[in-house]
Design an enzyme around this catalytic site. Structure first.
Site, PDB file in Angstrom:
ATOM      1  CD  GLU A 487      45.702  39.960  41.378  1.00 45.62           C
ATOM      2  OE1 GLU A 487      46.140  41.119  41.406  1.00 45.62           O
ATOM      3  OE2 GLU A 487      44.948  39.531  40.488  1.00 45.62           O
ATOM      4  CD  GLU A 767      39.346  42.580  39.369  1.00 45.79           C
ATOM      5  OE1 GLU A 767      40.529  42.965  39.415  1.00 45.79           O
ATOM      6  OE2 GLU A 767      39.010  41.411  39.041  1.00 45.79           O
TER       7      GLU A 767
HETATM    8  C1  BGC Z   1      44.125  43.649  41.728  1.00 52.65           C
HETATM    9  C2  BGC Z   1      43.597  44.891  42.308  1.00 52.65           C
HETATM   10  C3  BGC Z   1      44.669  45.907  42.348  1.00 52.65           C
HETATM   11  C4  BGC Z   1      45.105  46.151  40.986  1.00 52.65           C
HETATM   12  C5  BGC Z   1      46.143  47.190  40.865  1.00 52.65           C
HETATM   13  C6  BGC Z   1      44.641  43.938  40.374  1.00 52.65           C
HETATM   14  O1  BGC Z   1      45.195  42.869  39.829  1.00 52.65           O
HETATM   15  O2  BGC Z   1      43.185  42.690  41.752  1.00 52.65           O
HETATM   16  O3  BGC Z   1      42.964  44.643  43.442  1.00 52.65           O
HETATM   17  O4  BGC Z   1      44.291  47.016  43.011  1.00 52.65           O
HETATM   18  O5  BGC Z   1      45.566  44.982  40.370  1.00 52.65           O
HETATM   19  O6  BGC Z   1      46.563  47.181  39.632  1.00 52.65           O
END
Ligand code: BGC
Length: 914
Positions: A487, A767
């Site tokens: 990502e 996260e």
């Molecule tokens: C990300 C996040 C993001 C989110 C929104 C995730 O995959 O890591 O940082 O805000 O998706 O859906």
């Protein structure tokens, strides 16, 4: 004789007395020290006054600019003359039109309120213009001329030999690429930036970098060599194995402007005369790492004498220059280095180095081996509960650094990738590992560190460290969500919620100004703002319907305003206003009767959900209606649009947005609130956002605060908020007089809380509240990062409430600072400092029994409103003197505070009987 001496001393005294007390330093051009390569035609100049006395204010300034430092006094390019003004930040250049590739030297002197004569002239500073317009590009875009191995896509080497027959006075290289590049001249590295040209919306906005390479040029034969790599341009991006987001082929464009001492000049350009080949970098990608085969090194390929007869030529390409702009933000550089703190042998018998800190960058190491030996470094953030490296959360990212040795001793490091890691597993090394041979090197944008924050609570201090390391790791040219898995994308929501905290810890004015240009570049024609910037989600075959999402797309409006507050940067609001207005317009169109109640929303992402084994208290997950959340952000952004329009004097827009805001709130109350003020979602986030953005009528707010506090109690003093509720949770509790509850939440050590990860050994922000669960198992690997700064948004409250340092919207950028510390939570001391464009703002307090000592520092040429915790003015001393004896008058008092309006200087308050 004696009479003459005393007369002389008196004259001395008078002359010094009449000279300004302050001196001038820290000259910045476009917020940077001596920037090279600015395409800004009206740069903004800033400086700091250094004063020894209190209450020093600038009354006037004089700036002079010249293209020759030696004769700067002439000020041939600009002589501002004496300008009566206290402005010392973002003073607009007003001299003759700037020329491309020109270095401009400047100085300033000031008059202040302590003397009649001006200060001494400041040290000389400078900026150097870039090429300014596309028309000044002479170079041709070139691509390697050989047939590429399209599987691994080894890094191309591009080189050219050129002669400089005369003595060189200056040489400036302007360069960029499709893909990443590293340049060398005569065997020496050009600059100390990495992963250049960085990541932008390349086809609209590709930054070129400018380097002063005068010291690298020989008189006579020279060579320049540039290696390229896929990077963000064509490397694998997003989690769907997608490549070539911006283009399939790597390309280079660069021109070297050489001026000789005799005044003549010439430009060496990329063109058909260059040569191309490949070298030791056999594979390089952002997610999957790098393969480096030392046996294929071409020693001396960037020196003139290197034999390149077997190299291929190059192909020129008509890509044009209209999307090229000079680099505006700080480049990515190498920063902290760390040695392993432990060498671990895992249960599986693997050798793992623990660097003790989850960071972003790579490992440089020294190794001795035989030709062909293969060494592989794997990078992970965590070990699982058995002590083995945890790879699963990387998802499809390989994150490997692979080396094939050439034999003997060599020192190796990657070039065109980066890793998010704390632990490195090493395979292929025979013999004992010497940890001293290994160094982890951090990579992030050269953003200046501006904030320090510490308290008497070690866990809170670790939390602050985790926030700062999270920012270091995810401010790598783009504000990314995470740095380790497949990502690492510019998620707008994360950047928005963290932006104010970010501006405390590091200087992010230019970092965000550059990124916001990509918000503009990638904004959809319907005004919606993509969820990720630079937008690569909509470069995939399956395009999302151009839609905005609350909290994410609002970054386009919220971040410019936060930068205005933190830095007084009016230009960022001017620059972004059209983009901001377009997104607001999008919301107005999708809302029905001022209610945004349809369409996709992320909502309060990753708010508390119960999972098996959840703590015994309240089992209910905290889901907040996504459209309730959206309506709150619609109001938030509309209010900021009203303020931005006010700032820019757009009176019609002010009226429009003010009226719209009232309608949005009405629609909210009709749709989501009972007449008694109860919200349809009985969650912390619902009440936090509704209170934060004044969605609830004044008279119903106290009950809403009670409901919020009850909810916290129901969860046994735990938060349940997600990405959008979390940044405002403590602020709302403080605003409505419940800082005690905010402290309870801050100091909570069990899940979910900010300190739970700290207790579990975190060195960055996670996260999820439980990326690692209390039983040391991990949350689903499909989405569990251990370096996601979003929840670090609490840092903002820590600076603004615990130490009380805050901006004043009417005088932003700390031209006027508000300091209102709110000691609590059993903390006995807290201290913070912030490097602002005016100088250091500091607030620190210490509690002993019922006494408080409280020190503040306010930069020269600024003022502040100070709230001294005290029961009354009589209980307050400044440097041991009563307020009146210290020349201070209480401007007011509130429950538990004495309010003072002060000028610059350091003040040491004590108050008793608290
Ligand atoms: C990300 C996040 C993001 C989110 C929104 C995730 O995959 O890591 O940082 O805000 O998706 O859906």
């Amino acid at each position: 004789m004696k009479k003459c001496l005393s007369l002389f001393a008196l004259l001395q005294l008078i002359s010094t007395w009449s000279l300004a007390q302050s001196s001038v330093q820290q000259l910045l051009t476009e917020n940077r020290v001596n920037p090279i390569g600015l395409d800004v035609t009206i740069p903004r100049l800033s400086w700091q006054l250094i004063a020894t006395k209190q209450n020093v204010r600038q009354t006037a300034y004089e700036v002079r600019v010249n293209t020759d430092a030696a004769s700067i006094a002439k000020g041939a390019v600009w002589q501002s003359g004496r300008v009566a003004s206290d402005q010392s930040v973002h003073v607009l250049y007003a001299g003759t039109a700037l020329k491309p590739g020109q270095r401009y030297f400047w100085q300033v002197r000031i008059w202040d309120n302590t003397a009649t004569k001006p200060s001494a002239w400041s040290p000389v500073a400078y900026w150097q213009t870039g090429l300014l317009t596309a028309g000044n590009w002479k170079a041709k875009w070139i691509e390697p001329g050989y047939v590429e191995d399209t599987v691994n896509r080894p890094s191309p080497l591009m080189r050219k030999v050129f002669a400089t027959p005369k003595k060189v006075r200056s040489a400036t290289l302007s360069i960029t690429a499709h893909g990443l590049y590293e340049a060398q001249i005569n065997g020496k590295r050009v600059g100390d930036a990495y992963l250049t040209p960085g990541w932008t919306s390349y086809n609209n906005h590709l930054q070129y970098q400018t380097y002063d390479v005068t010291n690298l040029i020989n008189q006579g034969q020279n060579a320049i060599g540039v290696s390229l790599a896929s990077g963000w341009y064509r490397g694998r991006l997003v989690w769907e194995n997608q490549r070539n987001m911006y283009g399939k082929n790597l390309a280079l464009v660069g021109q070297l402007a050489i001026t000789y001492t005799d005044g003549s000049s010439e430009t060496v350009i990329t063109d058909e005369s260059w040569k191309s080949s490949t070298g030791p970098v056999r594979f390089a990608e952002i997610y999957d790492g790098e393969i480096y085969d030392s046996r294929l090194e071409k020693a001396g390929w960037t020196t003139a004498g290197y034999a390149d007869s077997d190299w291929s030529g190059v192909m020129t390409k008509p890509f044009g220059y209209t999307n090229l702009v000079a680099n505006y933000n700080e480049l990515v550089g190498q920063h902290e280095t760390r040695k392993p703190v432990k060498v671990i042998t895992t249960p599986k018998g693997e050798t793992v180095l623990d660097f003790g800190q989850n960071l972003v960058g790579w490992v440089k190491f020294k190794v001795t081996g035989k030709a062909g030996d293969k060494i592989v470094l794997s990078h992970v953030e965590m070990l699982d509960k058995f002590g083995n490296p945890y790879f699963e959360n990387l998802r499809t990212a390989k994150a490997l650094a692979t080396y094939l040795l050439k034999g003997g001793t060599e020192t190796l490091e990657p070039h065109f990738t980066f890793f998010g890691f704390r632990y490195v597993q090493i395979n292929g090394l025979t013999g004992p590992i010497n940890p001293a041979d290994f160094t982890a090197i951090t990579l992030y944008s050269d953003i200046p560190k501006t904030g320090e924050f510490t308290t008497s609570n070690a866990l809170v201090n670790q939390l602050q460290s985790n926030i700062q390391w999270g920012q270091r790791g995810n401010f790598l040219d783009v504000p990314t969500d995470c740095p380790q898995r497949d990502e690492r994308l510019g998620w707008t929501g994360d950047a928005e919620v963290f932006s104010r905290t970010a501006a405390f810890n590091f200087g992010v004015n230019n970092f965000f100004a550059k990124w916001l240009k990509d918000v503009t570049a990638d904004q959809f024609s319907n005004g919606a703002v993509p969820f990720i910037i630079p937008d690569v989600l909509n470069k995939r075959p399956v395009k999302d319907e151009p839609a905005g999402a609350a909290g994410w797309s609002d970054a386009s409006i919220i971040i410019p305003w936060n930068m205005y507050l933190a830095y007084g940067d009016r230009r960022i609001v001017e620059q972004q206003y059209a983009t901001m207005k377009a997104y607001e317009g999008y919301m107005e169109r999708v809302a029905k009767n001022d209610l945004w109640s349809e369409g996709f929303q992320f909502g309060d992402w990753l708010s508390y959900v119960t999972t098996e084994g959840s703590p015994a208290f309240e089992a209910k997950s905290a889901f907040t209606d996504n459209h309730l959340v959206a309506q709150c952000f619609y109001a938030y952004s509309t209010d900021l649009m009203r303020k931005a329009a006010m700032l820019l004097g757009k009176t019609e827009d002010v009226t429009h947005y003010a009226a719209l805001l009232e309608r949005i709130k009405k629609a909210f109350q009709n749709a989501y609130m009972t007449p008694s003020g109860r919200l349809i979602s009985d969650t912390q986030t619902a009440y936090v956002l509704a209170l934060q953005f004044d969605m609830i009528p004044e008279n119903l707010r106290p009950q809403a605060v009670d409901r919020l506090v009850d909810n916290v109690k129901k969860y046994n003093n735990h938060l349940t908020t997600g990405f959008l509720g979390t940044p405002f949770l403590c602020h709302v509790l403080t605003r409505f007089g419940r800082t005690d509850v905010a402290y309870k939440l801050l100091l909570q050590e069990t899940y979910p809380s900010w300190l739970y990860p700290v207790k579990m050994g975190a060195t960055t922000i996670w996260e999820r509240w439980d990326s690692m669960k209390p039983d040391s198992t991990f949350q689903s690997p499909s989405m569990t990062s251990f370096n996601h700064y979003a929840y670090g948004a609490v840092g903002d409250w820590m600076y603004r409430t615990i130490t009380g340092i805050d901006t004043d919207e009417t005088d932003p950028g700390y031209k006027h600072t508000i300091i209102k510390p709110q000691p609590g939570g059993g903390l006995t001391s807290a201290s913070a400092s912030l490097q602002t464009y005016y100088g250091t703002v500091r607030s620190s307090w210490k509690k002993e029994a019922d006494k408080l000592s409280f020190t503040v520092e306010i930069p020269a040429n600024t003022t502040a409103t100070i709230y001294v915790p005290a029961k009354n003015a009589e209980a307050v001393l400044e440097s041991g003197k009563s307020l009146s004896a210290a020349g201070l008058t209480a401007a007011g008092s509130g429950p538990g505070y004495v309010v003072l309006k002060i000028g610059s200087g350091v003040y040491n308050f004590t108050s008793s009987g608290l």
